[in-house]
Design a protein around this motif. Structure first.
Motif: not given
Length: 223
Positions: A31-58
């Motif tokens: 999250p530090l990299v995504l906010t400080d380097v790529t400039g993602l907002s807090t809301f976008t950062l939250g959405l960014f991490l969601v697909p990881g759970g789906a990948v783990i389940s599959i």
């Protein structure tokens, strides 16, 4: 301490130590990299991490079928190699790297981690006799918690050292890039230990079964 005398338990446990160390540490650094380097907002950062759970389940569901048929090695060795490679890819990220590229690397990372997590746990506990399963499960839980805490400390320390900032103020983009590259390079070095550990993981052992008790009154019967 008897559980640690069984290599079939100790090898997966050490691999899981590295997985938990890097896994939890990455969740703090990324999250530090995504906010400080790529400039993602807090809301976008939250959405960014969601697909990881789906990948783990599959991946976990598909990996379970492979494990039942072929054992852990076809899953954990390729998984460890791919998982390690993702850290080195993240170590190359800079301000020119798009968020989509980092997302793709992150999803591959979570999928590779899922290839190892379940099989390592199952193989380790299957290597123990039934009466040692509670001790093995407790050891796994303890190691994961300790490694997770250590992972955050190690990668954040690497991040801080890599920033080479004169004070504790906000980092500029160049310092954030240097910090993230140092942190993920450190994670990549640690992940090599997971590759080495998976080479010592054998096939899934046959389940331990208690010997059947003799029928009452047949103790003295000879074949």
């Amino acid at each position: 301490m008897r559980i640690f005398r069984t290599r079939g338990f100790t090898a997966p446990l050490l691999v899981m130590l590295v997985i938990a160390l890097n896994g939890f540490g990455t969740l703090i650094v990324l999250p530090l990299v995504l906010t400080d380097v790529t400039g993602l907002s807090t809301f976008t950062l939250g959405l960014f991490l969601v697909p990881g759970g789906a990948v783990i389940s599959i991946v976990s569901a598909l990996g379970g079928r492979v494990y039942d048929r072929f054992g852990p090695r076809p899953l954990v060795i390729p998984g460890a190699i791919i998982w390690t490679a993702t850290f080195w890819l993240l170590a190359q990220a800079d301000e020119g790297t798009s968020g989509w590229t980092i997302l793709a690397i992150y999803l591959v990372m979570t999928g590779a981690q899922a290839l190892m997590w379940g099989p390592m746990t199952t193989a380790a506990l299957a290597a123990l006799p039934d009466h040692l399963h509670p001790h093995g499960s407790a050891a796994f839980g303890t190691v994961q918690q300790l490694a997770g805490a250590a992972g955050g400390a190690v990668l954040i320390s690497a991040y801080t050292i890599g920033a080479n900032a004169p004070d504790a103020g906000a980092l500029n983009v160049a310092a954030s890039v240097s910090a993230s590259q140092t942190a993920f390079a450190t994670a990549g070095v640690l992940a090599i230990g997971a590759i080495l550990g998976t080479l010592f993981v054998g096939k899934a052992p046959a389940p331990h079964r208690a010997s059947p008790s003799p029928m009452p009154g047949t103790d003295s019967i000879q074949p």
